[in-house]
Design an enzyme around this catalytic site. Sequence first.
Site, PDB file in Angstrom:
ATOM      1  CE  LYS A 100      -4.117  -1.991   2.049  1.00 13.25           C
ATOM      2  NZ  LYS A 100      -5.158  -1.924   3.088  1.00 13.25           N
TER       3      LYS A 100
ATOM      4  CG  ASP B 274      -7.857   0.462   3.318  1.00 19.00           C
ATOM      5  OD1 ASP B 274      -8.749  -0.385   3.115  1.00 19.00           O
ATOM      6  OD2 ASP B 274      -6.651   0.245   3.099  1.00 19.00           O
TER       7      ASP B 274
END
Length: 285
Positions: free
Chosen positions: A75, A111
Amino acid sequence: MAHGHARPVLLGLIGSPIAHSASPAMHEAAAEALGLEAHYQLIDVPGADAAQLQSLLAALAPIGFAGVNVTYPYKEAVLPLLDGLSAGARAVGAVNTIVVRDGRLIGHNTDMTGFSRALVQAFGPRPEGPVALIGAGGVGKAVAVALAAFDGVEIRLVDANPAKAEAVAASLAGHAAIRVCRSLAAALDGARGVVNGTPVGMLPDRGTPVPAELLRPGMWVADAVYSPLWTPLLTDAARIGARTMTGRELAIHQALDAFALFTGREAPAEAMARAFDRVVAPPAG
């Protein structure tokens, strides 16, 4: 209905290990509910370095991907390899969704948006703090930025690597009441909320990021892990009567936001939730 003419929407997930991912089921079901056809490919690449990630990303547009999700451990690593970042992804310093547009790769972070909505659904419009946040990696940073948007919530960040935690705290200084705690006990002392943003408790790991004796019945406890759905942390929390939010909520909400970015269509929440449950929590018996 002939699906033969339209090319399927090509999506995927880059990360490792990802065999347990519910993403293919969720995105393919969402597409089907809208009368689209999607193919969601698991791209499991263990131990990729920057050069390998770069060549993988360079192949997405020519192959025809509409976008890909990114998960642990990439990420943060993909950040410098993209053509652009959303404001949210820049604020978080991590990307979990890459949209391919006209050959350019734009990074987003659902997220953050997904956790924010999931939290409100689970615990009401203003989650009570202070919040002990464990983990300053990709997910932990997204959670920190999401929590920072709630007025007056103190964030106590703890990470096995204190330098990582300090960097996250510094990036949010002025936007949030955030401080780094050297120990779990300090972070949990008087905390009202607990969030696990680490992979601890994700199968095959059977550990918990928080010793059971540090949990209190008045707390709310959220876990980003959904494999298993009931992690040792959440099992401990439920046993003493604390309110809990499993990784199901974050998984579904981040996927809803990602699907909208990939396709420009609003994702059907019901279809995604059903798909998640089919894969992750099949009925007993």
